[in-house]
Motif scaffolding. Sequence first.
Motif, PDB file in Angstrom:
ATOM      1  N   VAL A  60       6.514  60.053  28.383  1.00 54.53           N
ATOM      2  CA  VAL A  60       6.810  61.489  28.453  1.00 54.53           C
ATOM      3  C   VAL A  60       5.658  62.348  27.933  1.00 54.53           C
ATOM      4  O   VAL A  60       5.694  63.572  28.058  1.00 54.53           O
ATOM      5  CB  VAL A  60       8.113  61.833  27.689  1.00 54.53           C
ATOM      6  CG1 VAL A  60       9.314  61.186  28.361  1.00 54.53           C
ATOM      7  CG2 VAL A  60       8.023  61.432  26.225  1.00 54.53           C
ATOM      8  N   TRP A  61       4.627  61.722  27.367  1.00 48.87           N
ATOM      9  CA  TRP A  61       3.485  62.461  26.825  1.00 48.87           C
ATOM     10  C   TRP A  61       2.282  61.540  26.799  1.00 48.87           C
ATOM     11  O   TRP A  61       2.394  60.347  26.504  1.00 48.87           O
ATOM     12  CB  TRP A  61       3.806  62.940  25.407  1.00 48.87           C
ATOM     13  CG  TRP A  61       2.679  63.605  24.700  1.00 48.87           C
ATOM     14  CD1 TRP A  61       2.342  64.925  24.740  1.00 48.87           C
ATOM     15  CD2 TRP A  61       1.718  62.984  23.810  1.00 48.87           C
ATOM     16  NE1 TRP A  61       1.236  65.155  23.944  1.00 48.87           N
ATOM     17  CE2 TRP A  61       0.848  63.980  23.360  1.00 48.87           C
ATOM     18  CE3 TRP A  61       1.524  61.673  23.364  1.00 48.87           C
ATOM     19  CZ2 TRP A  61      -0.203  63.720  22.487  1.00 48.87           C
ATOM     20  CZ3 TRP A  61       0.479  61.412  22.495  1.00 48.87           C
ATOM     21  CH2 TRP A  61      -0.373  62.440  22.074  1.00 48.87           C
ATOM     22  N   ASP A  74      -0.763  56.329  38.634  1.00 45.65           N
ATOM     23  CA  ASP A  74      -0.599  54.884  38.491  1.00 45.65           C
ATOM     24  C   ASP A  74      -1.530  54.149  39.453  1.00 45.65           C
ATOM     25  O   ASP A  74      -1.105  53.376  40.311  1.00 45.65           O
ATOM     26  CB  ASP A  74       0.877  54.554  38.762  1.00 45.65           C
ATOM     27  CG  ASP A  74       1.246  53.130  38.448  1.00 45.65           C
ATOM     28  OD1 ASP A  74       0.502  52.453  37.721  1.00 45.65           O
ATOM     29  OD2 ASP A  74       2.300  52.686  38.951  1.00 45.65           O
ATOM     30  N   ASP A  75      -2.838  54.384  39.308  1.00 47.09           N
ATOM     31  CA  ASP A  75      -3.825  53.902  40.281  1.00 47.09           C
ATOM     32  C   ASP A  75      -4.088  52.401  40.259  1.00 47.09           C
ATOM     33  O   ASP A  75      -4.752  51.878  41.150  1.00 47.09           O
ATOM     34  CB  ASP A  75      -5.137  54.677  40.139  1.00 47.09           C
ATOM     35  CG  ASP A  75      -5.752  54.590  38.763  1.00 47.09           C
ATOM     36  OD1 ASP A  75      -5.165  53.958  37.861  1.00 47.09           O
ATOM     37  OD2 ASP A  75      -6.839  55.177  38.571  1.00 47.09           O
ATOM     38  N   ILE A  88       2.763  60.328  33.638  1.00 54.89           N
ATOM     39  CA  ILE A  88       3.805  61.002  32.858  1.00 54.89           C
ATOM     40  C   ILE A  88       5.079  60.979  33.690  1.00 54.89           C
ATOM     41  O   ILE A  88       5.103  61.404  34.831  1.00 54.89           O
ATOM     42  CB  ILE A  88       3.392  62.439  32.484  1.00 54.89           C
ATOM     43  CG1 ILE A  88       2.226  62.392  31.492  1.00 54.89           C
ATOM     44  CG2 ILE A  88       4.579  63.198  31.886  1.00 54.89           C
ATOM     45  CD1 ILE A  88       1.745  63.748  31.029  1.00 54.89           C
ATOM     46  N   GLY A  89       6.121  60.422  33.098  1.00 57.90           N
ATOM     47  CA  GLY A  89       7.386  60.237  33.795  1.00 57.90           C
ATOM     48  C   GLY A  89       7.576  58.817  34.303  1.00 57.90           C
ATOM     49  O   GLY A  89       8.649  58.446  34.778  1.00 57.90           O
ATOM     50  N   LEU A  90       6.524  58.001  34.170  1.00 50.14           N
ATOM     51  CA  LEU A  90       6.561  56.623  34.656  1.00 50.14           C
ATOM     52  C   LEU A  90       7.435  55.752  33.757  1.00 50.14           C
ATOM     53  O   LEU A  90       7.271  55.729  32.545  1.00 50.14           O
ATOM     54  CB  LEU A  90       5.134  56.067  34.684  1.00 50.14           C
ATOM     55  CG  LEU A  90       4.895  54.717  35.327  1.00 50.14           C
ATOM     56  CD1 LEU A  90       5.198  54.761  36.817  1.00 50.14           C
ATOM     57  CD2 LEU A  90       3.449  54.303  35.118  1.00 50.14           C
ATOM     58  N   GLN A  91       8.361  55.031  34.383  1.00 51.56           N
ATOM     59  CA  GLN A  91       9.201  54.092  33.632  1.00 51.56           C
ATOM     60  C   GLN A  91       8.396  52.825  33.372  1.00 51.56           C
ATOM     61  O   GLN A  91       7.945  52.176  34.308  1.00 51.56           O
ATOM     62  CB  GLN A  91      10.459  53.764  34.430  1.00 51.56           C
ATOM     63  CG  GLN A  91      11.400  52.842  33.693  1.00 51.56           C
ATOM     64  CD  GLN A  91      12.679  52.630  34.479  1.00 51.56           C
ATOM     65  OE1 GLN A  91      13.386  53.578  34.776  1.00 51.56           O
ATOM     66  NE2 GLN A  91      12.942  51.390  34.835  1.00 51.56           N
TER      67      GLN A  91
END
Length: 150
Positions: A60-61, A74-75, A88-91
């Motif tokens: 989240v940060w 997410d490269d 950011i926001g990646l599970q």
Amino acid sequence: MMTFSKKPYITLLLVLPLVLSTFAGRAQTDKVEGLWFNDIKTAKILISKDANGKFYGKIVWLKEPLKDGKPKVDDKNPDEQLRTRPVIGLQILSDFVKDGDNKYVDGTIYDPKNGKTYSCKMTYKGKTLDIRGYIGISLLGRTTVWERTN
């Protein structure tokens, strides 16, 4: 002679169940839920319990949220179609099951730095959380220590 009014008692009987159901309806949070710094304090991960009873965590940060002036993505993901999703926001934590008071097992951790997913278990230790990622058996792995944050 005293008069007895039923109105306050009827009101109490009508309101009390609503108040009690409000408190009973709130999900009790588990001690592992909340915000955690990763081991090098470059990311904050929010751990929460899903309706299925399992625990998940998402970034989240980020201390450095930009790469070349754009939000980090997410490269390194092995799936080319997922390489443009924001970090950011990646599970990154998935499917953990509580096992006893302080252990969470049978989960996975995704490392966006290399695009790999590992088996994982977590051990709650108060203000810290031991995160052990491994391949096959937990003896073949690495433990990092996350710290509770706001």
